[in-house]
Design a protein around this motif. Sequence first.
Motif, PDB file in Angstrom:
ATOM      1  N   GLY A 127       1.066  -1.266   0.385  1.00  0.00           N
ATOM      2  CA  GLY A 127       0.110   0.746   0.178  1.00  0.00           C
ATOM      3  C   GLY A 127       0.674   1.452  -0.198  1.00  0.00           C
ATOM      4  O   GLY A 127       0.380   2.929  -0.154  1.00  0.00           O
ATOM      5  N   ILE A 128       2.212   1.269  -0.040  1.00  0.00           N
ATOM      6  CA  ILE A 128       2.987   2.147  -0.107  1.00  0.00           C
ATOM      7  C   ILE A 128       3.948   2.167  -1.773  1.00  0.00           C
ATOM      8  O   ILE A 128       4.350   1.145  -1.964  1.00  0.00           O
ATOM      9  N   GLU A 129       3.895   3.532  -2.311  1.00  0.00           N
ATOM     10  CA  GLU A 129       4.895   3.161  -3.113  1.00  0.00           C
ATOM     11  C   GLU A 129       5.110   4.226  -3.319  1.00  0.00           C
ATOM     12  O   GLU A 129       4.994   5.679  -2.753  1.00  0.00           O
ATOM     13  N   VAL A 130       6.590   4.609  -3.859  1.00  0.00           N
ATOM     14  CA  VAL A 130       8.597   5.620  -3.874  1.00  0.00           C
ATOM     15  C   VAL A 130       8.395   5.532  -5.358  1.00  0.00           C
ATOM     16  O   VAL A 130       8.439   4.502  -5.867  1.00  0.00           O
ATOM     17  N   PHE A 131       8.167   6.753  -5.302  1.00  0.00           N
ATOM     18  CA  PHE A 131       9.267   7.920  -6.684  1.00  0.00           C
ATOM     19  C   PHE A 131       9.926   7.862  -6.036  1.00  0.00           C
ATOM     20  O   PHE A 131       9.873   9.628  -6.241  1.00  0.00           O
ATOM     21  N   GLU A 132      11.473   7.720  -7.139  1.00  0.00           N
ATOM     22  CA  GLU A 132      12.431   8.545  -6.780  1.00  0.00           C
ATOM     23  C   GLU A 132      12.808   9.868  -7.533  1.00  0.00           C
ATOM     24  O   GLU A 132      12.862   9.643  -9.194  1.00  0.00           O
ATOM     25  N   ALA A 133      13.329  10.919  -7.063  1.00  0.00           N
ATOM     26  CA  ALA A 133      13.764  11.405  -8.668  1.00  0.00           C
ATOM     27  C   ALA A 133      14.341  11.452  -9.133  1.00  0.00           C
ATOM     28  O   ALA A 133      16.142  10.722  -8.770  1.00  0.00           O
TER      29      ALA A 133
END
Length: 206
Positions: free
Chosen positions: A29-35
């Motif tokens: 339920g956690i999504e991370v998108f790195e720059a």
Amino acid sequence: MKYYKFKVAKINADTPSEYIARFESAENGIEVFEAENTFGDFSVVSISNDDKASEIINSQDSNLGLVEIELDEFTTLKESSYTYKRIQENLQALKNVKIQELAEAFKEVTTKTKVTVSGVGVVDGGRSNLQDISGIIEAFEESGQETMLFRIADNSFVSVNAEQLKAIKKAIILKGQELYQKKWEIEARLANAKTFDEIRAIKVEF
């Protein structure tokens, strides 16, 4: 659903930061998108459960600096992120595998397909056989004969007249249209698929 932005600088974009690892150690339920440029741009995270979001935020060190944002800003930052671009590349690569699988399956089925024609039996279909039957009909009509022998799919011969030859041609055309319709439906599903699971769930069957 909560959305946050943050900055965490690192040199190698392919190596997940400790910050990302801390998020990913949490439950689903956690999504991370790195720059792409972690030194200058914001990375983002979405947390589907509000209670979990509060728990994570309250447990973070103050220097990690999560800033809550609205969905529009999250979407913009997400779609410009390094993570999102890599995901899209991998999705397209998987789609390309399916597209190749579809092309090969379609080529085989249009070469080897069989068609049942009432009063005649099972005949070979496909593009080349459609061309053959068109030529046979033209020659037969010019011959003035009432019937002729026609080889069907099991290599036996049956006697057919002009109307039956036309029925064979029509059946091959309709079968071809059916196969193209299935092909186009699969192509449309692939084009609209947004996740790896959606792509994998698409079966190439005729």
